[in-house]
Design an enzyme around this catalytic site. Structure first.
Site, PDB file in Angstrom:
ATOM      1  N   CYS A 179       1.617   4.744   1.386  1.00  0.00           N
ATOM      2  CA  CYS A 179       0.841   6.312   0.976  1.00  0.00           C
ATOM      3  C   CYS A 179       2.034   6.910   0.412  1.00  0.00           C
ATOM      4  CB  CYS A 179       0.125   6.997   2.128  1.00  0.00           C
ATOM      5  SG  CYS A 179      -1.078   5.927   2.895  1.00  0.00           S
ATOM      6  N   HIS A 183       2.900   9.839  -2.501  1.00  0.00           N
ATOM      7  CA  HIS A 183       2.213  11.146  -1.802  1.00  0.00           C
ATOM      8  C   HIS A 183       3.480  11.759  -1.131  1.00  0.00           C
ATOM      9  CE1 HIS A 183      -1.496  10.760  -3.883  1.00  0.00           C
ATOM     10  NE2 HIS A 183      -1.714   9.455  -3.342  1.00  0.00           N
ATOM     11  N   ARG A 228     -12.098   7.110  -0.150  1.00  0.00           N
ATOM     12  CA  ARG A 228     -10.877   7.383  -1.045  1.00  0.00           C
ATOM     13  C   ARG A 228      -9.686   6.609  -0.460  1.00  0.00           C
ATOM     14  NH1 ARG A 228      -8.390   8.733  -5.344  1.00  0.00           N
ATOM     15  NH2 ARG A 228      -7.738   6.653  -4.677  1.00  0.00           N
ATOM     16  N   CYS A 232      -7.512   3.889  -2.373  1.00  0.00           N
ATOM     17  CA  CYS A 232      -6.108   4.110  -2.334  1.00  0.00           C
ATOM     18  C   CYS A 232      -5.387   2.617  -2.145  1.00  0.00           C
ATOM     19  CB  CYS A 232      -5.216   5.132  -1.315  1.00  0.00           C
ATOM     20  SG  CYS A 232      -5.795   6.759  -1.809  1.00  0.00           S
TER      21      CYS A 232
END
Lengths: 271, 205
Positions: A179, A183, A228, A232
């Site tokens: 992630c 991010h 979501r 991802c």
């Protein structure tokens, strides 16, 4: 009147000049579009809210029961503000659960619904509504205008947060992605799509988490956080993560914690 | 494909991970974390055996949040360097036009894609042709990449190697190890190197 005309002229001209001199700010235009669409009368996500309201009180399943006895953390049947404090620990299961896990638990134990069917329809598609998406939209909407505030007091909640944090940084598989690849920095983008920084508490996390569930215009469906995260991992070229798995809830808890204090306005509408 | 060996598991389990965490942040041990990950992906989809990994390099980069101490940095660099296979004939330059196509292609490799030639998706993170405005900013701009390096053959080889395994150049780089994982073919990596190094390529215009 003359003053008004002059003012109107200058505003019109001023706007024209500004447009001619500056490239159109895509993000600002999108924001205008979002504002237009966030009117409850025109956001299709509110159709899910309405369907969810019916599903909540409808007697269904082998036990011919509604969900009105379901405890989402604030007491049986208490919906106001429940979403703002999820995921959290539930004593009856001994687990930290997000809204979807908790709903699945109630559907199974209190209603006796066919869980294979519920999970098959976890993500809506044209001609196939999702009970989960409808119920999440309805229940999350009952926390609209409130702020995220997960308890994070039980040892299992603390552990789930820590697991979520580790998963956020866990690089694996075909592309070495985690992630954090996308991010963990401010102001980055993929192609032209802005990327929220989610590894620290603050406005990016608040704006992101405060706007899920959301109606996705590109998919014509209302989507939940489970979807979501599923998407991802899909884009990360990972295998499909298991719906309602412990890891997804841990990640959600980590993200909600970063969004603490952020206002919830859902269902929102996104590209 | 390297698999995480039992000894690494044992090693990882021996310490509490997350050295960059704040003092008051709760911690979790590596073994517990891997149990959770295993439950998220309990079985390997058919044909995906070579794609699933949590190798030593991924584990150490995760543990240190991609910011390795020098000794680990050197170890990873040496290990990754040893994986690089340059084309047998030594020619790293393919067809820049094909490279341009792959650079712009973000399809392939997801669990909803049918089997296909994977796109390299360079523009997701890098600026390349200055006239392509839809580029990401996770990686540095590559405008004039070959021109700035005077089209030197050894620089082209270094670029091919970096596409093959970015972590041999910069351990814990954000960039995927395209050749190491077999995400791109040798021909695709040659085409992409040509896209960076051909004087006629829009990257150098």
């Amino acid at each position: 009147m003359r003053v008004f005309m002059a003012l109107a002229m200058s505003i019109t001209l001023g706007t024209g000049l500004a447009n001619a001199q500056q490239p159109v700010d895509t993000e600002k235009e999108l924001e205008k579009y979002r504002q237009m669409m966030s009117d409850p009368m025109s956001n299709p996500g509110f159709l899910n809210v309405d369907r969810g309201e019916v599903l909540w009180s409808q007697k269904r399943g082998s036990k011919n029961a509604s969900l009105e006895g379901c405890d989402l953390g604030e007491g049986p049947g208490k919906l106001e503000g429940a979403f703002a404090k999820l995921p959290r620990f539930f004593g009856d299961t001994g687990k930290v659960m997000d809204l979807e896990q908790r709903l699945a638990h109630c559907m199974e134990t209190q209603q006796g619904l066919d869980m294979a069917d519920i999970i098959r329809r976890r993500f809506g598609a044209p001609g196939r509504t999702s009970d989960m998406e409808d119920l999440v939209a309805f229940i999350a909407n009952k926390s609209s205008g409130m702020k995220y505030s997960v308890p994070l007091s039980h040892p299992k909640e603390k552990e789930a947060f820590a697991i979520g944090q580790e998963l956020f940084f866990r690089r694996s598989d075909f592309m070495d992605f985690s992630c954090a690849t996308c991010h963990a920095e401010e102001g980055k983008r993929i192609r032209l799509q802005g990327l929220p920084q989610l590894n620290k508490a603050g406005k990016d996390a608040q704006a992101t988490m405060g706007s899920w569930p959301t109606y996705r215009v590109s998919q014509s469906q209302t989507r939940t956080m489970q979807h979501r995260l599923w998407d991802c991992y899909r884009q990360m070229r990972s295998p499909e993560p298991v719906y309602l798995s412990e890891g997804l809830t841990a990640l959600t808890l980590y993200l909600v914690k970063q969004a603490e204090g952020g206002e919830i306005q859902v269902p929102s509408i996104k590209r | 494909m390297k698999k995480l060996s039992i000894s690494v598991f044992a090693l990882a389990g021996a310490f509490i991970i997350g050295p960059t965490q704040a003092q008051d942040t709760p911690k979790v041990d590596a073994k517990r974390l891997e149990e959770v990950a295993k439950a998220m992906w309990p079985k390997t989809p058919e044909g995906w055996e070579k794609r699933i990994s949590y190798d030593e390099t991924q584990a150490i980069c995760s543990q240190y949040r991609n910011d390795l101490p020098q000794a680990e940095f050197d170890k990873v660099k040496a290990r990754e360097l040893a994986t690089i296979k340059l084309p047998a004939d030594g020619n790293v330059l393919g067809d820049w036009k094909a490279g341009q196509r792959f650079a712009n292609d973000g399809r392939g490799g997801t669990f909803t894609d049918r089997p296909m030639t994977n796109g390299a998706n360079c523009y997701a993170c890098h600026q390349m042709d200055r006239f392509e405005l839809s580029y990401g900013t996770l990686g540095p701009s590559l405008v004039n990449y070959g021109k700035d390096r005077k089209y030197a053959p050894e620089e082209a080889k270094a670029a091919y190697a970096k596409i093959y395994n970015s972590m041999a150049v910069m351990p814990c780089s954000t960039m995927p190890r395209f050749g190491y994982h077999g995400f791109l073919t040798e021909q695709q990596m040659k085409d992409l190197t040509a896209f960076l190094f051909d004087p006629e390529s829009p990257v150098n215009k």
